[in-house]
Design a protein around this motif. Sequence first.
Motif, PDB file in Angstrom:
ATOM      1  N   LYS A 286      -0.218   6.223  -1.369  1.00 48.35           N
ATOM      2  CA  LYS A 286      -1.638   6.051  -0.895  1.00 48.35           C
ATOM      3  C   LYS A 286      -2.040   7.200   0.712  1.00 48.35           C
TER       4      LYS A 286
ATOM      5  N   ASP B 100      -1.786  -0.213  -9.763  1.00 46.57           N
ATOM      6  CA  ASP B 100      -1.435  -1.236  -7.966  1.00 46.57           C
ATOM      7  C   ASP B 100      -1.583  -2.643  -8.549  1.00 46.57           C
TER       8      ASP B 100
ATOM      9  N   ASP C 192      -2.911   7.699  -5.196  1.00 42.91           N
ATOM     10  CA  ASP C 192      -2.433   6.892  -5.554  1.00 42.91           C
ATOM     11  C   ASP C 192      -0.790   6.961  -6.312  1.00 42.91           C
ATOM     12  N   THR C 193       0.296   6.597  -6.381  1.00 36.10           N
ATOM     13  CA  THR C 193       1.688   6.772  -6.685  1.00 36.10           C
ATOM     14  C   THR C 193       1.821   5.340  -7.322  1.00 36.10           C
ATOM     15  N   GLU C 194       1.958   5.638  -8.078  1.00 37.25           N
ATOM     16  CA  GLU C 194       2.651   4.333  -8.756  1.00 37.25           C
ATOM     17  C   GLU C 194       3.637   4.567 -10.089  1.00 37.25           C
TER      18      GLU C 194
ATOM     19  N   ASP D 145      -4.084  11.221  -8.563  1.00 43.28           N
ATOM     20  CA  ASP D 145      -4.420  12.496  -7.771  1.00 43.28           C
ATOM     21  C   ASP D 145      -6.320  12.743  -8.060  1.00 43.28           C
TER      22      ASP D 145
ATOM     23  N   GLU E 274      -9.372   0.895  -7.550  1.00 39.68           N
ATOM     24  CA  GLU E 274      -8.932  -0.218  -7.609  1.00 39.68           C
ATOM     25  C   GLU E 274      -8.174  -1.544  -7.600  1.00 39.68           C
TER      26      GLU E 274
ATOM     27  N   GLU F  24      -5.943   9.352   1.500  1.00 41.16           N
ATOM     28  CA  GLU F  24      -7.653   9.206   1.217  1.00 41.16           C
ATOM     29  C   GLU F  24      -8.197  10.251   2.300  1.00 41.16           C
TER      30      GLU F  24
ATOM     31  N   GLU G 108      -0.880   2.753 -14.489  1.00 35.35           N
ATOM     32  CA  GLU G 108      -1.838   3.540 -13.289  1.00 35.35           C
ATOM     33  C   GLU G 108      -2.142   2.249 -11.500  1.00 35.35           C
TER      34      GLU G 108
END
Length: 397
Positions: free
Chosen positions: A241, A24, A355-357, A363, A108, A243, A22
């Motif tokens: 990402k 970054d 967040d994308t990983e 989310d 993060e 927000e 997960e």
Amino acid sequence: AIQTVLSLRNKAADQFADLAAEADDMDLLATALLFHDVGKGTPDEGHVTVSNRMAETALRRAGINGRDLAMVSFLILSHLEMSAMMNGRDLSDPASIREMAAKAGTVERLKLLTLLTYGDISAVNPTAMTPWRRQLLWNLYSQTYAELTRELSARIGQPELAANPALVQFLEGLPPRYLRTHSEAEIAEHLRLEREGGYRGVQVSLNKSAVWVLTVVAGDRPYLFSAAAAALSSFGFNILKAEAFSNARGTVIDTFTFADPARNLDLNPDDKDTVVRTVTKAIRGETSLHDLLKRRPKVKPDAHAMAATRVNVDNNASASATLIEMIAQDRPGLLYDVSSVISKRGANIEVVLVDTEAKKAIDVFYVTKAGTKLRDAEAKDLADAILAAATFHDKTS
């Protein structure tokens, strides 16, 4: 230590492996691990301070950008904090967890600091990371994570910025995370966009540093976030990402960090205006989201990511909102699909962190209905609907 952390991603059914998947900026974590103990053996100063100074000198010479240097510096300067907390503090004491959350600052940073601590302890000797220490570290991480996410529902009161009354009013009601994750220049830009929103109350900007960032500042309205997400996905952009925050006077600040795999914006700079116009029209309801979404690229499912899809609801984390966490295979339009489900059920997105990983979307949504958190039955119904929306359906055939 570096090998220990990086090898986590190859492990299955492991809490820390999931955390590594997960997180970054694993390259920055590896850099911090490389430098974090180089200052050992200096009697006049603590090795943490010396290690950080040596890292800064080397990394500035290598041309590292300011954001990445700040993350590496934080990890080096803080690399003993979690171990010290585990060894010397009562983790059942809420004050200890609040202190750890204050030191980490953001989710993060907490993720990377936890992984660094895991690697640092494991590297001492093969038996240093005992099952007991492993559990203590995980407990500290999970409780601190809960504290950091809980504060997303907290709101800034009147900040001490009397020299700029307009900024005071703009910041009132925003979560503390907003101040932690945005620079003074970015906040000033958001205030400018609010002023220039015009009578329709929507202003959009698109800029690039290392990646593309689209900012929307607008008066709150239904489907605002999902409309912007739909417009971006229609261009084939990959949202990395996102927000969404709102202040006390109903101004919403949405930011989308995205990649442009086809490099259309780099090769055709005039297309920036097209993107801004499309997003603006989508938010204002002046274009069909259905037609926009017809343009989104088709993708094949990833079996591993599909198996990992899950949605969790927490009605206790916040006094004023329901927290919904979703992990799913990322795909074009996922944000639109999920956020529109929330809106269709009459709920409002108060805060969202996306967040994308590694093809996985992680989310967190804080949602309300009629100004309060959802009832348990409503929350479960919404979670089931989000799970259905997030589950991959292959529409390419």
